[in-house]
Scaffold this active site. Structure first.
Site, PDB file in Angstrom:
ATOM      1  N   SER A   1      -5.198  -6.345  -4.909  1.00  0.00           N
ATOM      2  CA  SER A   1      -3.439  -6.458  -4.559  1.00  0.00           C
ATOM      3  C   SER A   1      -3.235  -7.234  -3.523  1.00  0.00           C
ATOM      4  O   SER A   1      -3.923  -7.751  -2.734  1.00  0.00           O
ATOM      5  CB  SER A   1      -3.779  -4.616  -3.784  1.00  0.00           C
ATOM      6  OG  SER A   1      -2.067  -5.382  -2.796  1.00  0.00           O
TER       7      SER A   1
ATOM      8  N   TYR B   1      -6.303   0.863   4.423  1.00  0.00           N
ATOM      9  CA  TYR B   1      -5.994   0.154   2.135  1.00  0.00           C
ATOM     10  C   TYR B   1      -6.490  -1.305   1.873  1.00  0.00           C
ATOM     11  O   TYR B   1      -7.395  -1.273   1.226  1.00  0.00           O
ATOM     12  CB  TYR B   1      -5.176   0.842   1.452  1.00  0.00           C
ATOM     13  CG  TYR B   1      -4.983   0.632   0.073  1.00  0.00           C
ATOM     14  CD1 TYR B   1      -5.756   0.799  -0.741  1.00  0.00           C
ATOM     15  CD2 TYR B   1      -3.778  -0.335   0.192  1.00  0.00           C
ATOM     16  CE1 TYR B   1      -4.908   0.433  -1.614  1.00  0.00           C
ATOM     17  CE2 TYR B   1      -3.616  -0.549  -1.268  1.00  0.00           C
ATOM     18  CZ  TYR B   1      -4.251  -0.461  -1.941  1.00  0.00           C
ATOM     19  OH  TYR B   1      -3.914  -0.291  -3.296  1.00  0.00           O
TER      20      TYR B   1
ATOM     21  N   LYS C   1      -9.699  -3.710  -0.199  1.00  0.00           N
ATOM     22  CA  LYS C   1      -9.396  -4.348  -0.978  1.00  0.00           C
ATOM     23  C   LYS C   1     -10.398  -5.380  -0.676  1.00  0.00           C
ATOM     24  O   LYS C   1     -11.265  -6.802  -1.574  1.00  0.00           O
ATOM     25  CB  LYS C   1      -7.807  -4.688  -1.098  1.00  0.00           C
ATOM     26  CG  LYS C   1      -7.188  -3.310  -1.983  1.00  0.00           C
ATOM     27  CD  LYS C   1      -7.598  -2.853  -3.287  1.00  0.00           C
ATOM     28  CE  LYS C   1      -7.434  -1.800  -3.851  1.00  0.00           C
ATOM     29  NZ  LYS C   1      -8.215  -0.640  -4.832  1.00  0.00           N
TER      30      LYS C   1
HETATM   31  P1  NAD Z   1      -3.586   5.578  -9.813  1.00  0.00           P
HETATM   32  O1  NAD Z   1      -4.180   6.733  -8.860  1.00  0.00           O
HETATM   33  O2  NAD Z   1      -3.063   6.283 -10.458  1.00  0.00           O
HETATM   34  O3  NAD Z   1      -5.321   5.328 -10.258  1.00  0.00           O
HETATM   35  C1  NAD Z   1      -6.528   5.274  -9.716  1.00  0.00           C
HETATM   36  C2  NAD Z   1      -7.443   6.173 -10.538  1.00  0.00           C
HETATM   37  O4  NAD Z   1      -9.153   6.385  -9.562  1.00  0.00           O
HETATM   38  C3  NAD Z   1      -6.737   7.774 -10.345  1.00  0.00           C
HETATM   39  O5  NAD Z   1      -7.016   8.167 -12.056  1.00  0.00           O
HETATM   40  C4  NAD Z   1      -8.212   8.817  -9.492  1.00  0.00           C
HETATM   41  O6  NAD Z   1      -7.871   9.803 -10.044  1.00  0.00           O
HETATM   42  C5  NAD Z   1      -9.409   8.123  -9.415  1.00  0.00           C
HETATM   43  N1  NAD Z   1     -10.364   7.913  -8.388  1.00  0.00           N
HETATM   44  C6  NAD Z   1      -9.294   8.006  -7.403  1.00  0.00           C
HETATM   45  N2  NAD Z   1     -10.793   7.977  -6.295  1.00  0.00           N
HETATM   46  C7  NAD Z   1     -12.164   7.772  -7.659  1.00  0.00           C
HETATM   47  C8  NAD Z   1     -13.677   7.979  -7.297  1.00  0.00           C
HETATM   48  N3  NAD Z   1     -14.353   8.200  -6.285  1.00  0.00           N
HETATM   49  N4  NAD Z   1     -14.353   8.735  -8.513  1.00  0.00           N
HETATM   50  C9  NAD Z   1     -13.312   8.441  -9.932  1.00  0.00           C
HETATM   51  N5  NAD Z   1     -11.921   8.383  -9.379  1.00  0.00           N
HETATM   52  C10 NAD Z   1     -11.569   7.912  -8.879  1.00  0.00           C
HETATM   53  O7  NAD Z   1      -3.352   4.411  -9.243  1.00  0.00           O
HETATM   54  P2  NAD Z   1      -2.890   2.623  -9.697  1.00  0.00           P
HETATM   55  O8  NAD Z   1      -1.741   2.488  -9.185  1.00  0.00           O
HETATM   56  O9  NAD Z   1      -3.624   2.923 -11.319  1.00  0.00           O
HETATM   57  O10 NAD Z   1      -3.874   1.653  -9.695  1.00  0.00           O
HETATM   58  C11 NAD Z   1      -5.297   1.309  -9.773  1.00  0.00           C
HETATM   59  C12 NAD Z   1      -6.353   0.956  -8.903  1.00  0.00           C
HETATM   60  O11 NAD Z   1      -5.156  -0.598  -8.808  1.00  0.00           O
HETATM   61  C13 NAD Z   1      -6.572   0.907  -7.044  1.00  0.00           C
HETATM   62  O12 NAD Z   1      -7.696   0.529  -7.441  1.00  0.00           O
HETATM   63  C14 NAD Z   1      -5.556   0.145  -6.254  1.00  0.00           C
HETATM   64  O13 NAD Z   1      -5.541   0.728  -5.245  1.00  0.00           O
HETATM   65  C15 NAD Z   1      -4.867  -1.139  -7.463  1.00  0.00           C
HETATM   66  N6  NAD Z   1      -3.871  -1.145  -6.975  1.00  0.00           N
HETATM   67  C16 NAD Z   1      -2.686  -0.165  -7.822  1.00  0.00           C
HETATM   68  C17 NAD Z   1      -1.559  -0.913  -7.232  1.00  0.00           C
HETATM   69  C18 NAD Z   1       0.098  -0.121  -7.445  1.00  0.00           C
HETATM   70  O14 NAD Z   1       0.819  -0.672  -6.511  1.00  0.00           O
HETATM   71  N7  NAD Z   1      -0.110   0.586  -7.574  1.00  0.00           N
HETATM   72  C19 NAD Z   1      -1.190  -2.056  -6.978  1.00  0.00           C
HETATM   73  C20 NAD Z   1      -2.179  -2.816  -6.287  1.00  0.00           C
HETATM   74  C21 NAD Z   1      -3.849  -2.707  -6.219  1.00  0.00           C
HETATM   75  N1  UFG Z   2      11.193   1.288  -0.122  1.00  0.00           N
HETATM   76  C1  UFG Z   2      12.222   1.146  -0.042  1.00  0.00           C
HETATM   77  N2  UFG Z   2      13.045   2.815   0.093  1.00  0.00           N
HETATM   78  C2  UFG Z   2      11.759   3.536  -0.463  1.00  0.00           C
HETATM   79  C3  UFG Z   2      10.533   2.652  -0.314  1.00  0.00           C
HETATM   80  C4  UFG Z   2      10.051   1.350  -0.745  1.00  0.00           C
HETATM   81  O1  UFG Z   2      13.185   0.895   0.512  1.00  0.00           O
HETATM   82  O2  UFG Z   2      11.274   4.689  -0.254  1.00  0.00           O
HETATM   83  C5  UFG Z   2      11.305  -0.830  -0.225  1.00  0.00           C
HETATM   84  C6  UFG Z   2       9.900  -1.329   0.697  1.00  0.00           C
HETATM   85  O3  UFG Z   2      10.360  -1.365   2.086  1.00  0.00           O
HETATM   86  C7  UFG Z   2       9.899  -2.922   0.340  1.00  0.00           C
HETATM   87  C8  UFG Z   2      10.370  -2.428  -1.527  1.00  0.00           C
HETATM   88  O4  UFG Z   2      11.178  -1.536  -1.242  1.00  0.00           O
HETATM   89  O5  UFG Z   2      10.599  -3.588   0.687  1.00  0.00           O
HETATM   90  C9  UFG Z   2       9.459  -1.598  -2.387  1.00  0.00           C
HETATM   91  O6  UFG Z   2       7.973  -0.665  -1.438  1.00  0.00           O
HETATM   92  P1  UFG Z   2       6.947  -0.557  -2.300  1.00  0.00           P
HETATM   93  O7  UFG Z   2       6.423   1.088  -1.546  1.00  0.00           O
HETATM   94  O8  UFG Z   2       7.048   0.342  -3.837  1.00  0.00           O
HETATM   95  O9  UFG Z   2       6.069  -1.281  -2.397  1.00  0.00           O
HETATM   96  P2  UFG Z   2       4.866  -1.781  -1.417  1.00  0.00           P
HETATM   97  O10 UFG Z   2       5.343  -3.442  -1.908  1.00  0.00           O
HETATM   98  O11 UFG Z   2       5.039  -2.353  -0.124  1.00  0.00           O
HETATM   99  O12 UFG Z   2       3.427  -1.941  -1.519  1.00  0.00           O
HETATM  100  C10 UFG Z   2       2.941  -2.170  -3.346  1.00  0.00           C
HETATM  101  C11 UFG Z   2       1.308  -1.388  -2.956  1.00  0.00           C
HETATM  102  C12 UFG Z   2       0.421  -1.636  -2.198  1.00  0.00           C
HETATM  103  C13 UFG Z   2       0.270  -2.617  -2.456  1.00  0.00           C
HETATM  104  C14 UFG Z   2       0.983  -3.751  -2.416  1.00  0.00           C
HETATM  105  C15 UFG Z   2       0.780  -5.380  -3.446  1.00  0.00           C
HETATM  106  O13 UFG Z   2       2.327   0.478  -2.259  1.00  0.00           O
HETATM  107  O14 UFG Z   2      -0.673  -0.710  -1.962  1.00  0.00           O
HETATM  108  O15 UFG Z   2       2.525  -3.246  -3.149  1.00  0.00           O
HETATM  109  O16 UFG Z   2       0.802  -4.962  -4.502  1.00  0.00           O
HETATM  110  F1  UFG Z   2      -0.944  -3.193  -1.585  1.00  0.00           F
END
Ligand code: NAD
Ligand code: UFG
Length: 331
Positions: free
Chosen positions: A123, A147, A151
């Site tokens: 991330s 979190y 990562k």
């Molecule tokens: P998500 O929660 O939709 O998908 C993650 C999946 O992993 C879920 O289906 C959950 O049930 C499964 N899971 C969690 N723990 C588990 C375990 N112990 N064993 C088996 N399955 C398990 O999230 P996503 O948005 O699809 O994210 C996927 C990956 O990308 C994650 O590792 C997340 O940290 C990373 N990531 C997501 C974002 C974002 O903003 N969505 C940003 C950066 C990184």
């Molecule tokens: N924001 C609002 N109102 C809300 C939610 C978010 O104003 O209700 C703003 C936040 O302050 C930020 C922007 O929208 O400025 C984006 O916020 P998000 O929560 O959508 O995303 P972040 O950038 O905070 O974090 C996301 C994921 C993290 C990941 C990160 C970088 O949640 O897990 O992107 O990949 F680490």
């Protein structure tokens, strides 16, 4: 054959679509902690092809062994993990145990079965709050919450393992802010309860489930005072994983790559784009800054293009169009 952990989740299910469309055979494991197995029915409806699914936790060594003994995987795409920043501050044990121990168990079983390739979901949070955007992969890393530390620690674990085993093939993908949904509207992001993230929250306002969006701060040093992020269409992000798999066919060692568009949009710019795409008014309330937020974060996306030949194709209007299409059908 590819093993996708966390493949029923948001990014995982979109990646399964792209893998199946590209002709890969796909096995998914997920403990369904944050998703439903039905997302794979939707994947089948979109692609006309099926994944093999096992409900297995990555902490379950015996369960993993069983899966690895039934199939031979050329590579693992590892999405499984917990991802809520706020929750990770309240339940750090849970996050370290699930994300770190789970990944160690997975790596142990991969090693036992001679599986040497892994694409890991990292991330942009690892850039911490002391770097100036655009973020490049060689910038110093740090974190502000458990979190994020999970990562960074997983990146370190994979790097050390690849240093010790010259046959290991690792791509660390640092995602920026994935949003949007498959254009079919059959899969997307629908978090339980009140969403933490911007676009799922806006979706709930647009469909009338929440009254207005809280904008967390309008006094940042940005274009309009609101936070700037690099939003990336989840379909583009999914395609980045295919590019990483192709890279791993020819390369060992560790490659760290940003997956972002390179463009930053403010909260209010996203609200405007979403209102335009949906035809809905999105009322906003200016609220105090959210703890831990940075003013601005976006990628330098050039390494992904140089090393993987991948770049994002879809812009903010398509992201909002597809997020709205999904929200209006499924939320
Ligand atoms: P998500 O929660 O939709 O998908 C993650 C999946 O992993 C879920 O289906 C959950 O049930 C499964 N899971 C969690 N723990 C588990 C375990 N112990 N064993 C088996 N399955 C398990 O999230 P996503 O948005 O699809 O994210 C996927 C990956 O990308 C994650 O590792 C997340 O940290 C990373 N990531 C997501 C974002 C974002 O903003 N969505 C940003 C950066 C990184
Ligand atoms: N924001 C609002 N109102 C809300 C939610 C978010 O104003 O209700 C703003 C936040 O302050 C930020 C922007 O929208 O400025 C984006 O916020 P998000 O929560 O959508 O995303 P972040 O950038 O905070 O974090 C996301 C994921 C993290 C990941 C990160 C970088 O949640 O897990 O992107 O990949 F680490």
């Amino acid at each position: 054959m590819i093993l996708v952990t966390g493949g029923t989740g948001f990014i995982g299910s979109h990646t399964c679509v792209e893998l199946l469309n590209a002709g890969y055979e796909v096995v998914v494991i997920d403990n369904l902690m944050n998703s439903k197995a039905e997302s794979l029915d939707a994947v089948k409806e979109i692609t006309g092809k099926s994944c093999t699914f096992y409900k297995v936790d990555i902490n379950d060594e015996a369960g993993l062994r069983e899966v690895f003994s039934k199939h031979t995987f050329e590579c693992v795409i590892h999405f499984a993990g917990l991802k809520a920043v706020g929750e990770s501050c309240q339940k750090p044990h849970f996050y370290y145990s699930n994300n770190i121990s789970g990944t160690l168990t997975l790596l142990k079983v991969m090693n036992e079965f001679g599986c040497k390739g892994i694409v890991f979901s990292s991330s942009a949070t690892v850039y911490g709050n002391n770097n100036e955007p655009p973020f490049t992969e060689d910038m110093p890393t740090s974190c502000t919450n458990p979190y994020g530390w999970t990562k960074l620690m997983q990146e370190q674990m994979l790097t050390d393992i690849a240093l010790a085993d010259k046959d290991m093939r690792v791509v660390l993908l640092r995602y920026f802010n994935p949003i949007g949904a498959h254009p079919s509207g059959l899969i997307g992001e629908n978090p339980n309860g009140i969403p933490n993230n911007l676009v799922p929250y806006i979706c709930k306002v647009a469909i009338g489930q929440l009254p207005y969006l809280n904008v967390y701060g309008n006094d940042y040093d940005t274009v309009d005072g609101t936070g700037v992020r690099d939003y990336i269409h989840v379909v583009d992000l999914a395609k980045g994983h295919l590019a990483a798999l192709k890279y791993l066919e020819k390369n060992t060692g560790v490659l760290t790559v940003n997956l972002g568009t390179g463009n930053g949009y403010s909260v209010l710019q996203v609200v405007d784009a979403y209102a335009k795409a949906s035809g809905k008014e999105i009322p906003v309330n200016i609220a105090p800054r959210r703890q831990g937020d940075i003013a601005s974060g976006y990628a330098n996306a050039s390494k992904a293009y140089e090393k993987l030949g991948w770049k994002a194709e879809l812009g903010i209007d398509e992201m909002c169009r597809d997020a709205w299409n999904y929200a209006s059908k499924k939320m």
